[in-house]
Motif scaffolding. Sequence first.
Motif, short mmCIF file in Angstrom:
data_model
loop_
_atom_site.label_atom_id
_atom_site.label_comp_id
_atom_site.label_asym_id
_atom_site.label_seq_id
_atom_site.Cartn_x
_atom_site.Cartn_y
_atom_site.Cartn_z
N GLY A 417 43.33 11.49 -16.22
CA GLY A 417 42.11 11.09 -15.54
C GLY A 417 40.90 11.15 -16.44
N TRP A 418 40.81 12.22 -17.24
CA TRP A 418 39.69 12.36 -18.17
C TRP A 418 39.75 11.29 -19.26
CZ3 TRP A 418 39.08 13.48 -23.41
CH2 TRP A 418 37.80 13.86 -23.80
N LEU A 419 40.94 11.06 -19.81
CA LEU A 419 41.08 10.05 -20.86
C LEU A 419 40.78 8.65 -20.33
CD1 LEU A 419 44.38 11.35 -22.54
CD2 LEU A 419 42.09 11.37 -23.55
N ASP A 420 41.22 8.34 -19.12
CA ASP A 420 40.97 7.02 -18.54
C ASP A 420 39.47 6.79 -18.35
OD1 ASP A 420 43.66 6.45 -18.46
OD2 ASP A 420 43.92 7.05 -16.36
N ALA A 421 38.76 7.82 -17.92
CA ALA A 421 37.31 7.68 -17.74
C ALA A 421 36.63 7.37 -19.06
CB ALA A 421 36.72 8.95 -17.11
N VAL A 422 37.01 8.08 -20.11
CA VAL A 422 36.40 7.85 -21.43
C VAL A 422 36.74 6.44 -21.93
CG1 VAL A 422 36.32 8.59 -23.83
CG2 VAL A 422 36.41 10.30 -22.01
N LEU A 423 38.00 6.01 -21.75
CA LEU A 423 38.41 4.69 -22.21
C LEU A 423 37.70 3.57 -21.44
CD1 LEU A 423 42.25 5.28 -22.70
CD2 LEU A 423 40.58 4.80 -24.49
N ASP A 424 37.39 3.84 -20.16
CA ASP A 424 36.71 2.83 -19.34
C ASP A 424 35.21 2.85 -19.53
OD1 ASP A 424 39.16 2.14 -18.35
OD2 ASP A 424 38.95 3.25 -16.46
N GLY A 425 34.73 3.74 -20.37
CA GLY A 425 33.29 3.83 -20.59
C GLY A 425 32.56 4.56 -19.48
N ARG A 426 33.29 5.29 -18.63
CA ARG A 426 32.68 6.05 -17.55
C ARG A 426 32.48 7.50 -17.99
NH1 ARG A 426 36.21 6.98 -14.00
NH2 ARG A 426 38.06 5.92 -14.86
N GLU A 427 31.46 8.12 -17.44
CA GLU A 427 31.25 9.54 -17.71
C GLU A 427 32.17 10.33 -16.78
OE1 GLU A 427 29.77 12.69 -19.80
OE2 GLU A 427 29.35 10.55 -20.14
N PRO A 428 33.09 11.13 -17.32
CA PRO A 428 33.96 11.92 -16.45
C PRO A 428 33.13 12.80 -15.51
CG PRO A 428 34.73 12.01 -18.73
CD PRO A 428 33.38 11.35 -18.75
N LYS A 429 33.59 12.93 -14.26
CA LYS A 429 32.86 13.76 -13.30
C LYS A 429 32.75 15.19 -13.79
CE LYS A 429 34.11 11.05 -9.20
NZ LYS A 429 34.79 11.07 -7.87
N LYS A 430 33.78 15.65 -14.47
CA LYS A 430 33.78 17.00 -15.02
C LYS A 430 34.40 16.96 -16.41
CE LYS A 430 34.30 19.43 -10.59
NZ LYS A 430 35.20 20.28 -9.77
N GLY A 431 33.98 17.89 -17.24
CA GLY A 431 34.65 18.05 -18.51
C GLY A 431 36.09 18.50 -18.26
N LEU A 432 36.96 18.27 -19.21
CA LEU A 432 38.37 18.59 -19.02
C LEU A 432 38.57 20.08 -18.82
CD1 LEU A 432 41.22 17.56 -18.86
CD2 LEU A 432 41.35 17.58 -21.36
N LEU A 433 37.89 20.90 -19.61
CA LEU A 433 38.05 22.34 -19.45
C LEU A 433 37.56 22.78 -18.08
CD1 LEU A 433 38.77 25.09 -20.65
CD2 LEU A 433 36.43 25.23 -21.54
N GLU A 434 36.41 22.27 -17.65
CA GLU A 434 35.90 22.64 -16.32
C GLU A 434 36.85 22.20 -15.23
OE1 GLU A 434 32.05 21.82 -13.40
OE2 GLU A 434 32.09 20.97 -15.42
#
Length: 442
Positions: A417-434
Amino acid sequence: MDSAPTALRDIEQPGLYWKPGLFGARPTWTKEPSIDKATELARKHLELPQDELIELKAFAEGAFNKLYEIACSKGQFVFRVTLPVAPKVKTSSEVATLGFLDQKTNIPVPEIIAHSDNFEDDLGFEWILMERMPGHPLREVWHEMSWLHKELLVQQIVAFMVQLYHLKLSGIGSLYSNGSPTISGCSTHYTVGEAVTQAFFIEDHIQQPIYRGRFASSQSFVDAHMAFLQHDITKLQHAEDSDSYDSDDEEQAEGMLEIYTKLQNVIPKIFTTPAEEHEHEESILFNGDISLNNILVSSSGSLVGIVDWECTTTVPPWYACQIPQFLDGLLPTSTTSQPQPPLPLTPEALADKDAVQFHNEQLQCYELTCLRTFFVEEMRRQCPEWLVHWKDGAKKRDVLIAIEECGDDSQWTLINGWLDAVLDGREPKKGLLEAMWTPVGE
């Protein structure tokens, strides 16, 4: 994906076996250190007379080490024997790190009396003889400490981390010395060399012919982590040919390969500065294990020492500027809620040991969460630029987390989910660690 390298390094590791397990392999001892030989080594380097009776008593065991305590006429000491998970470099870099800290900072760390990074000596293992620092692990006395002492301790930790922040080094790896930091008055020269981290030596990683430092750039440092991940995937893909084959290996390899492929596209988006191998990046000494077990305090809660500096690395500010381990992962359960202390125990509950233990755990979690906020405010006061690196480096650190956690299928949904957001140019809702620390449903 290209095949992983096949020409191994042929690193000898006598006494070590990586035992497979449900949550990954763990290092185990195939032979026990000789107490008699360890005693004689301690006697020799402490310069004790032969007629003085001394005894090594086992008192702790870590993932890679066995620790023995010594009480003698010259004081209290620790004799630590280590498994050859990273022969020579692990011991020599730790000794150099402690010497560097003693020479360059006022961080209280144990003094090294003697050491050997050669497992071919009489003992058959690498070892370190050091002073035993007074005090108790913070975990043991937490509930007896006053809130003032807890805040003062956090202030001291901040001050130590600020010292390290201002001691800029060159290149990414681990510290090594060209002299003995145990000689009083010796001004030792320290250099950055091969990185000693678990990612680089766990299981068969130490045998892989993958470059491990000194790294010139963040990009080359991350590339090495990716090379080890590639090796792990390739090993799973060929697991059918091994005696340890499991029917789930193929599915595991496919899931990891999906993440690996996405990472190949994400990394250039986040690490935008090209690797300049002729100039080494500025780096900072970083200990990722400043934990409740490794912070030593007096009975009243005053800080007396920080122990366990093995696998300390020199890394760029985006990586080095992290919340210390004993405060990390304790986040409010949503972006709007404030942490709340647990309700006081009823008289009936006070008679229930399990209820009291659970209450104490909840109270400790609440207090550490509050102290994390205090840490950030104190760092803002003492070193605001540290906070800039902490915030701006979050995505870069999340890339390494994605690599490190890739083998844990329970984390795949969050990582993808985090990687897909970055690839789509979206800001992830949360950092991966969080996201990994946030309860399900939040």
